[in-house]
Design a protein around this motif. Structure first.
Motif, PDB file in Angstrom:
ATOM      1  N   LEU A  81     -37.409 -30.487  14.133  1.00  0.00           N
ATOM      2  CA  LEU A  81     -37.710 -29.100  13.777  1.00  0.00           C
ATOM      3  C   LEU A  81     -36.763 -28.593  12.699  1.00  0.00           C
ATOM      4  O   LEU A  81     -37.186 -27.916  11.744  1.00  0.00           O
ATOM      5  N   LEU A  82     -35.482 -28.903  12.836  1.00  0.00           N
ATOM      6  CA  LEU A  82     -34.515 -28.474  11.821  1.00  0.00           C
ATOM      7  C   LEU A  82     -34.854 -29.062  10.456  1.00  0.00           C
ATOM      8  O   LEU A  82     -34.729 -28.390   9.424  1.00  0.00           O
ATOM      9  N   ALA A  83     -35.295 -30.318  10.432  1.00  0.00           N
ATOM     10  CA  ALA A  83     -35.664 -30.946   9.169  1.00  0.00           C
ATOM     11  C   ALA A  83     -36.859 -30.241   8.537  1.00  0.00           C
ATOM     12  O   ALA A  83     -36.898 -30.009   7.313  1.00  0.00           O
ATOM     13  N   ILE A  84     -37.817 -29.879   9.366  1.00  0.00           N
ATOM     14  CA  ILE A  84     -39.012 -29.209   8.848  1.00  0.00           C
ATOM     15  C   ILE A  84     -38.692 -27.798   8.367  1.00  0.00           C
ATOM     16  O   ILE A  84     -39.178 -27.341   7.325  1.00  0.00           O
ATOM     17  N   LEU A  85     -37.848 -27.071   9.119  1.00  0.00           N
ATOM     18  CA  LEU A  85     -37.474 -25.723   8.707  1.00  0.00           C
ATOM     19  C   LEU A  85     -36.663 -25.751   7.418  1.00  0.00           C
ATOM     20  O   LEU A  85     -36.825 -24.894   6.547  1.00  0.00           O
ATOM     21  N   ARG A  86     -35.786 -26.727   7.298  1.00  0.00           N
ATOM     22  CA  ARG A  86     -34.957 -26.822   6.097  1.00  0.00           C
ATOM     23  C   ARG A  86     -35.812 -27.051   4.853  1.00  0.00           C
ATOM     24  O   ARG A  86     -35.500 -26.546   3.767  1.00  0.00           O
ATOM     25  N   GLY A  87     -36.876 -27.829   5.005  1.00  0.00           N
ATOM     26  CA  GLY A  87     -37.749 -28.088   3.875  1.00  0.00           C
ATOM     27  C   GLY A  87     -38.944 -27.168   3.791  1.00  0.00           C
ATOM     28  O   GLY A  87     -39.780 -27.334   2.899  1.00  0.00           O
ATOM     29  N   SER A  88     -39.032 -26.199   4.741  1.00  0.00           N
ATOM     30  CA  SER A  88     -40.184 -25.272   4.795  1.00  0.00           C
ATOM     31  C   SER A  88     -41.497 -26.045   4.768  1.00  0.00           C
ATOM     32  O   SER A  88     -42.439 -25.683   4.053  1.00  0.00           O
ATOM     33  N   LEU A  89     -41.574 -27.099   5.548  1.00  0.00           N
ATOM     34  CA  LEU A  89     -42.752 -27.966   5.574  1.00  0.00           C
ATOM     35  C   LEU A  89     -43.756 -27.464   6.611  1.00  0.00           C
ATOM     36  O   LEU A  89     -43.904 -28.027   7.691  1.00  0.00           O
ATOM     37  N   ALA A  90     -44.437 -26.376   6.266  1.00  0.00           N
ATOM     38  CA  ALA A  90     -45.346 -25.730   7.215  1.00  0.00           C
ATOM     39  C   ALA A  90     -46.439 -26.666   7.701  1.00  0.00           C
ATOM     40  O   ALA A  90     -46.916 -26.548   8.835  1.00  0.00           O
ATOM     41  N   GLN A  91     -46.864 -27.610   6.848  1.00  0.00           N
ATOM     42  CA  GLN A  91     -47.963 -28.500   7.218  1.00  0.00           C
ATOM     43  C   GLN A  91     -47.572 -29.505   8.297  1.00  0.00           C
ATOM     44  O   GLN A  91     -48.427 -30.163   8.887  1.00  0.00           O
ATOM     45  N   TRP A  92     -46.262 -29.618   8.609  1.00  0.00           N
ATOM     46  CA  TRP A  92     -45.799 -30.586   9.600  1.00  0.00           C
ATOM     47  C   TRP A  92     -45.211 -29.914  10.845  1.00  0.00           C
ATOM     48  O   TRP A  92     -44.481 -30.553  11.600  1.00  0.00           O
ATOM     49  N   VAL A  93     -45.505 -28.646  11.084  1.00  0.00           N
ATOM     50  CA  VAL A  93     -44.858 -27.916  12.187  1.00  0.00           C
ATOM     51  C   VAL A  93     -45.259 -28.445  13.565  1.00  0.00           C
ATOM     52  O   VAL A  93     -44.601 -28.148  14.575  1.00  0.00           O
ATOM     53  N   ILE A  94     -46.317 -29.237  13.627  1.00  0.00           N
ATOM     54  CA  ILE A  94     -46.749 -29.796  14.913  1.00  0.00           C
ATOM     55  C   ILE A  94     -45.950 -31.049  15.277  1.00  0.00           C
ATOM     56  O   ILE A  94     -45.836 -31.411  16.461  1.00  0.00           O
ATOM     57  N   VAL A  95     -45.371 -31.723  14.296  1.00  0.00           N
ATOM     58  CA  VAL A  95     -44.669 -32.991  14.527  1.00  0.00           C
ATOM     59  C   VAL A  95     -43.551 -32.874  15.564  1.00  0.00           C
ATOM     60  O   VAL A  95     -43.424 -33.743  16.451  1.00  0.00           O
ATOM     61  N   PRO A  96     -42.684 -31.850  15.516  1.00  0.00           N
ATOM     62  CA  PRO A  96     -41.615 -31.771  16.527  1.00  0.00           C
ATOM     63  C   PRO A  96     -42.143 -31.738  17.956  1.00  0.00           C
ATOM     64  O   PRO A  96     -41.493 -32.262  18.871  1.00  0.00           O
ATOM     65  N   LEU A  97     -43.306 -31.118  18.170  1.00  0.00           N
ATOM     66  CA  LEU A  97     -43.886 -31.098  19.509  1.00  0.00           C
ATOM     67  C   LEU A  97     -44.269 -32.505  19.954  1.00  0.00           C
ATOM     68  O   LEU A  97     -44.027 -32.899  21.102  1.00  0.00           O
ATOM     69  N   VAL A  98     -44.852 -33.276  19.047  1.00  0.00           N
ATOM     70  CA  VAL A  98     -45.275 -34.632  19.379  1.00  0.00           C
ATOM     71  C   VAL A  98     -44.074 -35.485  19.790  1.00  0.00           C
ATOM     72  O   VAL A  98     -44.079 -36.130  20.847  1.00  0.00           O
ATOM     73  N   VAL A  99     -43.021 -35.482  18.980  1.00  0.00           N
ATOM     74  CA  VAL A  99     -41.872 -36.340  19.292  1.00  0.00           C
ATOM     75  C   VAL A  99     -41.109 -35.813  20.503  1.00  0.00           C
ATOM     76  O   VAL A  99     -40.473 -36.589  21.237  1.00  0.00           O
ATOM     77  N   GLY A 100     -41.161 -34.509  20.746  1.00  0.00           N
ATOM     78  CA  GLY A 100     -40.469 -33.953  21.901  1.00  0.00           C
ATOM     79  C   GLY A 100     -41.080 -34.357  23.229  1.00  0.00           C
ATOM     80  O   GLY A 100     -40.368 -34.482  24.241  1.00  0.00           O
ATOM     81  N   PHE A 101     -42.399 -34.579  23.244  1.00  0.00           N
ATOM     82  CA  PHE A 101     -43.077 -34.941  24.488  1.00  0.00           C
ATOM     83  C   PHE A 101     -43.098 -36.454  24.740  1.00  0.00           C
ATOM     84  O   PHE A 101     -43.434 -36.894  25.843  1.00  0.00           O
ATOM     85  N   LEU A 102     -42.755 -37.260  23.746  1.00  0.00           N
ATOM     86  CA  LEU A 102     -42.896 -38.713  23.873  1.00  0.00           C
ATOM     87  C   LEU A 102     -42.031 -39.360  24.955  1.00  0.00           C
ATOM     88  O   LEU A 102     -42.506 -40.249  25.669  1.00  0.00           O
ATOM     89  N   PRO A 103     -40.738 -38.983  25.110  1.00  0.00           N
ATOM     90  CA  PRO A 103     -39.923 -39.684  26.112  1.00  0.00           C
ATOM     91  C   PRO A 103     -40.488 -39.627  27.522  1.00  0.00           C
ATOM     92  O   PRO A 103     -40.544 -40.650  28.210  1.00  0.00           O
ATOM     93  N   VAL A 104     -40.910 -38.451  27.982  1.00  0.00           N
ATOM     94  CA  VAL A 104     -41.500 -38.363  29.323  1.00  0.00           C
ATOM     95  C   VAL A 104     -42.855 -39.058  29.352  1.00  0.00           C
ATOM     96  O   VAL A 104     -43.222 -39.681  30.354  1.00  0.00           O
TER      97      VAL A 104
END
Length: 470
Positions: free
Chosen positions: A165-188
């Protein structure tokens, strides 16, 4: 059942469960908040993606969750751990198969209704699959009493989410805002993914009862959890500019209210299921359900009170000035409090048998149907606020029948709890009618805590008992 057996899991596993659910809630809230700092449109994207994934996941995994927990717990309680392993594998295969089909539905809705671009629609479909496996992995962990392991994986997932999320916010990459959710749920989700290395077998397993629980759970959850998930989509239809974003911001504040009852219910369900499987007396179960209900209401009460009093300016604490909550936030806050209070009773019904578990399904269907009628009837006149009003009325209907049935089955002695809850609610609305401000905020919190002083003493007693027995 001894006091230690009945209270220790609620405190020990409940603490780990609360940590895990808090991290999950932080991921969801953080994704919305981060998107909101980029733009209102990015907030709309994340809110709709979460809603679409949440609704579809009900069919793929969420509706099967109670059945997975219940039967894994019962098989463990009857010394059939090997069968429990086979059931976990079977459940994982069922979930992954349904999730792939659900991803297609998510892709279609994202393009046809939400008008997402191709990349965002594809990410929504991926989120749908991963979230389904996340729910399955969590259910397996609770059914196998691996709450601590699941919580540790949540910590890993939160770290991955934060970095991305920090990487996306730093680059203002609005088109990738869903990616942090995907990687956050993967471990469980890996707890279910790892099961796919084995082929499923079902001989000797309670597959018919499991399928029945799944069907009831799917329908009930569509009208329960799906009820919440569909509100941003309905608001988006009423106000395409900020409707979904407004509900997304509102849910960011309110979803933490569900942490305590969800944590308690996830621990309460397997504990009650094992007790029923052993033929234990219901007296201690009744005490556990009452304690879970009372403590959930107490923990959620102060935040609900402040949000109702500060309804006209609360969203500006975290979100842009054009997201004004008003009546929408107040109605949602009241509805969430009602849902929090009823959650332990719904878990208690799921622990009994299919007939009692279906009560929550039917009451949810009725509540959801009434809400839809109110949205249609009042939407043009009230706007997005109609979504909040309908959600409150539907939530009240949803929890009434489960509370009544659970009270009768477990013979729960509620004493003065309901009268004091009514007094607290009436007092908060009276204070809110006089305006807002720090003095009124403090007055509403003090009122709730004072009225619910017996629950405060109960919570302290449970903690002390855990320290002396654990």
């Amino acid at each position: 059942m001894s006091d230690r057996r009945s209270t220790s899991p609620l405190v020990r596993d409940g603490a780990w469960s609360l940590l895990a659910i808090a991290l999950t809630g932080t991921v969801r809230a953080g994704a919305r908040f981060g998107a909101g700092t980029i733009s209102v449109d990015a907030l709309r994207t994340v809110t709709i993606a979460l809603s679409v994934a949440g609704i579809i996941t009900i069919v793929t995994a969420g509706g099967w969750s109670s059945g997975i927990i219940k039967f894994l717990s019962e098989l463990r309680g009857s010394d059939r751990s090997d069968d429990g392993d086979r059931l976990a594998t079977l459940a994982s295969w069922v979930v992954v198969g349904l999730s792939v089909l659900g991803a297609g539905a998510a892709l279609w809705y994202s393009v046809a209704a939400a008008e997402f671009d191709g990349a965002t629609a594809a990410l929504t479909a991926v989120l749908t699959v991963v979230f389904g496996l996340y729910i399955a992995g969590k259910s397996i962990a609770y059914g196998r009493q691996q709450v601590k392991r699941q919580a540790l994986l949540e910590i890993v997932g939160f770290g991955l989410f934060a970095v991305s999320l920090l990487a996306i916010l730093r680059g203002s990459l609005a088109q990738w805002v869903i990616v942090p959710l995907v990687v956050g749920f993967l471990p469980v989700a890996s707890l279910a993914i790892s099961r796919l290395a084995q082929l499923p077998t079902w001989r000797g397993l309670p597959t018919r009862a499991f399928a029945g629980y799944g069907l009831v759970g799917v329908v009930g959850s569509l009208a329960g959890v799906g009820f919440t998930s569909v509100t941003p989509l309905a608001a988006d239809r009423l106000d395409a500019a900020i409707g979904a974003a407004l509900i997304g911001a509102t849910l960011t504040y309110l979803e933490p209210l569900t942490l305590t009852p969800r944590a308690i219910s996830l621990v309460l369900l397997p504990e009650l299921s094992r007790g029923i499987g052993r033929g234990d007396d219901r007296t201690e179960a009744a005490k556990a359900v009452r304690a879970a209900t009372a403590i959930s209401a107490l923990i959620a009460g102060p935040l609900v009170a402040v949000l109702i009093v500060e309804r006209d300016r609360a969203l500006q604490w975290l979100f842009p000035d054009d997201l004004v909550g008003g009546a929408t936030l107040a109605w949602f806050a009241a509805a969430f409090w009602v849902s929090v209070i009823g959650a332990p009773a719904i878990a208690a019904l799921a622990a009994i048998r299919l007939r009692e578990a279906s009560v929550a399904m039917w009451s949810s269907l009725v509540g959801f149907s009434v809400a839809i009628v109110l949205w249609i009837a009042l939407g043009e006149r009230m706007g997005v606020a109609a979504i909040g009003l309908g959600y409150f009325v539907g939530s009240c209907i949803q929890v009434t029948a489960p509370l009544i049935i659970a009270t009768r089955f477990y013979a729960i002695a509620w004493r003065s709890l309901w009268l004091r809850l009514a007094m607290a609610a009436a007092g908060v609305f009276a204070i809110a009618a006089t305006g807002s401000g720090l003095v009124r905020d403090l007055a509403s919190v003090v009122l709730v805590v004072a009225v619910m002083a017996p629950e405060l003493r109960m919570a302290a007693s449970l903690i002390r008992r855990r320290r002396t027995t654990g």
